[in-house]
Design an enzyme around this catalytic site. Structure first.
Site, PDB file in Angstrom:
ATOM      1  N   ASP A 304       0.860  -1.180   0.000  1.00 47.99           N
ATOM      2  CA  ASP A 304       0.000   0.000   0.000  1.00 47.99           C
ATOM      3  C   ASP A 304       0.904   1.240   0.000  1.00 47.99           C
ATOM      4  OD1 ASP A 304      -2.158   1.691   0.135  1.00 47.99           O
ATOM      5  OD2 ASP A 304      -3.039   0.825   1.930  1.00 47.99           O
ATOM      6  N   GLU A 497     -10.324   7.175   4.542  1.00 43.56           N
ATOM      7  CA  GLU A 497      -9.294   6.555   5.375  1.00 43.56           C
ATOM      8  C   GLU A 497      -9.362   7.061   6.820  1.00 43.56           C
ATOM      9  OE1 GLU A 497      -5.528   5.957   3.424  1.00 43.56           O
ATOM     10  OE2 GLU A 497      -6.451   6.057   1.465  1.00 43.56           O
TER      11      GLU A 497
HETATM   12  C1  BGC Z   1      -5.001   3.368   0.406  1.00 39.35           C
HETATM   13  C2  BGC Z   1      -5.245   2.291  -0.626  1.00 39.35           C
HETATM   14  C3  BGC Z   1      -5.126   2.846  -2.016  1.00 39.35           C
HETATM   15  C4  BGC Z   1      -3.788   3.530  -2.187  1.00 39.35           C
HETATM   16  C5  BGC Z   1      -3.574   4.108  -3.575  1.00 39.35           C
HETATM   17  C6  BGC Z   1      -3.759   4.193   0.105  1.00 39.35           C
HETATM   18  O1  BGC Z   1      -3.743   5.337   0.889  1.00 39.35           O
HETATM   19  O2  BGC Z   1      -4.875   2.772   1.686  1.00 39.35           O
HETATM   20  O3  BGC Z   1      -6.518   1.725  -0.415  1.00 39.35           O
HETATM   21  O4  BGC Z   1      -5.296   1.829  -2.956  1.00 39.35           O
HETATM   22  O5  BGC Z   1      -3.690   4.583  -1.248  1.00 39.35           O
HETATM   23  O6  BGC Z   1      -4.344   5.219  -3.809  1.00 39.35           O
END
Ligand code: BGC
Length: 609
Positions: A304, A497
């Site tokens: 991630d 998030e």
């Molecule tokens: C998130 C992921 C996402 C990634 C790319 C991260 O902050 O946790 O779910 O796919 O960013 O955008």
């Protein structure tokens, strides 16, 4: 002028040119043979490039794609081209592909985005309901169609990789990512996750576009983090620690990944949480032993955002640990120069075996060949007709209707056509709120814009054949109106998030005022909750409402919500997770047992239809 880093880099490699008849360029040969051939021609630095995933806004220069032979670029949430249209995306991605094609091996790039609910970075694309709504529908056939339609819109701009579906299992509604998940029920997650993977990876039969690769995320046990244990000081749950013993991993958290592997998922993203005291990205046990060996995952593992380095003191050691744990591609997303330096050094010193690098690159290349990236000319419709097409909008409308859960009804629903309807509340005429985050911006937009979209109120005005439907915003609550039925559409402001971690998800004061206004100006009140998670409700107030509907985050087609309110479509959805009564009930186990052992306000599976 270029800095020293540029001059020292791979241009000094004196490698043979590649003949046109090289095996890996022959579409007629089996993929395994093509991969073997390509791998045998690659230098270490070319291999490391394939393992690097860089955010487009972190590319120092576009030419770095060829200098560092990068394998993959992403648009992190909100990272869009200046011209944020389908044409702008197509131009941007094709210019990156052209840069990649200048390298000796001319390996096409993966270009990834978070298509959590459609190609949602582009205003004008179809915004489908967020996953929690699809979870409420429980309908795998619908989910597969939504994913295929999403793939069609992605392919229409050259995107070939999506960071979806989420296989997270939220145990605590205070978490800011509840709505990205289908459910807290491992069986439902497995069923809908697989349907989504099948749908998004399906080769559209009548087009030349490549298959879109899926990425199931966030491995493993994400959603089970404990409140107050995040290492990120801004967050409360997100990126925190998970408590789960082996038995729970086996019974609850691994099965959805097993189903994803069986459905042929191309990639799996490892989350930022900690399990058993350490970051999952450093766990050879979880990544290699469990996922690759036990579950038989043959695709590639991606980290991630900043996942290799997050919380790691020493970047070199973090890189070595993650790759040795089984990481194949690192979402750096900035530090591609350091990554190349560190992996080169680690292989030189024997800290990482060359065979581990070969295994990682083999997995990535296999996925690229599978997607047809080497063979397709990527002809994209110059009119981009798939983006926000009528068919896809109709599907999103159907999905919004199929997501809405009827939670209380004393007979007020469906609303009779001869009734006058007073519509109030922050979510009534606000497309940004009904779409939620991951819409154009990472944290979403709060406001009434998105070309081609329909707000819930607009949808109601259109759906009711005879009824008089009027919307009164909070600023006009001095009005002297009298109507038959009040519909209060209460909502959460969009959040993404950990920024959505909150101690008490509940109806805002502003929306409580809207409910009160509607109650005193109508005979019957229906509350429609537009939210990414269950909100705490006052049970005494709830007793005074005539109807309650959980609409989740229905997306761009608010008319779908109107359809069920007016009975044009039946209510069919069921609660995809328990709706708690109090904070003391959190977290709630997947078997529905609350922390204080009292029954939740509504159990998973509830509906009062
Ligand atoms: C998130 C992921 C996402 C990634 C790319 C991260 O902050 O946790 O779910 O796919 O960013 O955008």
């Amino acid at each position: 002028m270029f800095g020293v880093g540029y001059i020292q880099k791979p241009f000094v490699e004196n490698l043979p040119a590649i003949p046109e008849n090289a095996d890996y360029k022959q579409a007629s040969l089996p993929i395994e043979k093509r991969v073997d051939d390509l791998l045998s021609r690659m230098s270490l630095s070319e291999k490391i490039g394939q393992m690097s995933l860089v955010d487009k806004n972190s590319l120092v220069k576009e030419i770095d794609i060829s200098r560092y032979k990068l394998g993959a670029i992403l648009s992190g949430a909100g990272a869009k081209p200046k011209d944020n249209t389908a044409a702008g995306w197509t131009d941007m991605i094709s210019s990156y592909q052209t840069e990649a094609a200048k390298t000796r091996l001319a390996i096409p790039l993966l270009y990834g985005i978070d298509a959590n609910h459609g190609h949602s970075n582009i205003p004008g694309a179809t915004i489908f309901p967020h996953a929690i709504g699809l979870g409420a529908s429980g309908d795998s056939e619908l989910v597969e169609r939504v994913a295929t339609a999403t793939a069609e819109e992605l392919a229409d701009t050259g995107v070939n990789w999506s960071y979806s579906p989420s296989l997270d299992a939220p145990k605590d509604i205070r978490w800011g990512r509840v709505y990205e998940a289908f459910s807290d029920d491992p069986e439902m997650i497995s069923k809908l996750g697989s349907a989504y993977i099948t749908g998004i990876q399906k080769q559209p039969a009548d087009t030349a576009e490549p298959t879109i690769l899926a990425s199931a995320k966030h491995y493993l046990a994400t959603g089970a983090q404990n409140w107050g244990q995040s290492d990120n000081k801004n967050f409360k749950i997100d990126q925190g620690k998970v408590t789960a013993d082996e038995a729970l991993l086996e019974s609850e958290y691994l099965p959805p990944y097993k189903a994803a592997v069986d459905s042929g998922v191309a990639s799996i993203m490892v989350g930022l949480q900690k399990w058993d005291g350490k970051s999952v990205i450093t766990s050879k046990y979880l990544i290699t032993d469990k996922l690759k060996d036990d579950l038989g995952f043959k695709g590639f593992v991606v980290s991630d955002w900043y996942g290799v380095y997050e919380r790691a003191g020493n970047k070199y050691a973090a890189t070595v640990n993650a790759i040795n744990a089984g990481l194949d591609m690192a979402m750096l997303p900035y530090d591609y120069k350091d990554f190349e330096r560190d992996v080169t050094k680690a292989v030189g010193k024997g800290d990482i075996e060359a065979s581990r690098i070969d295994d990682a690159v083999r997995r990535i290349l296999t996925a690229k060949f599978r997607a047809g990236l080497f063979d397709k000319t990527n002809e994209i419709d110059p009119d981009h007709k798939a983006i926000g097409s009528l068919n896809n909008r109709l599907l999103a409308r159907e999905a919004a209707a199929k997501s809405a859960v009827l939670m209380k009804n004393d007979g007020v629903l469906p609303i009779d056509d001869d009734k006058s309807v007073l519509v109030v509340g922050s979510g009534a005429d606000n497309i940004g709120r009904q779409s939620g985050a991951w819409t154009v911006e990472w944290q979403g937009i709060d406001g009434n814009w998105l070309p081609g979209a329909t707000s819930i109120f607009k949808g109601m005005a259109e759906a009711s054949r005879n009824a008089k439907v009027a919307y009164v915003p909070n600023e006009q609550f001095n009005q002297n109106v009298r109507m038959d039925v009040g519909v209060a559409v209460v909502s959460e402001k969009p959040y993404a998030e950990g920024w959505g971690d909150t101690e008490k998800p509940r109806i805002s004061e502003e929306d409580l005022a809207a409910i009160e206004f509607a109650q005193s100006h109508t005979d019957k009140l229906i509350v429609v909750v537009v939210s990414g998670r269950p909100l705490f409700l006052d049970e005494q107030e709830l007793a005074t409402w005539n109807g309650l509907v959980a609409a989740w985050l229905p997306g761009s087609e608010g008319a779908g919500v109107a359809d069920v309110l007016f009975g044009k479509q039946p209510f069919n959805a069921k609660l995809p997770l328990p709706w708690p009564a109090t904070i003391y009930q959190l977290p709630i186990s997947s078997t529905g047992v609350t922390a204080d052992k009292t029954p939740p306000l509504f159990p998973r599976g509830f509906s009062s239809q």
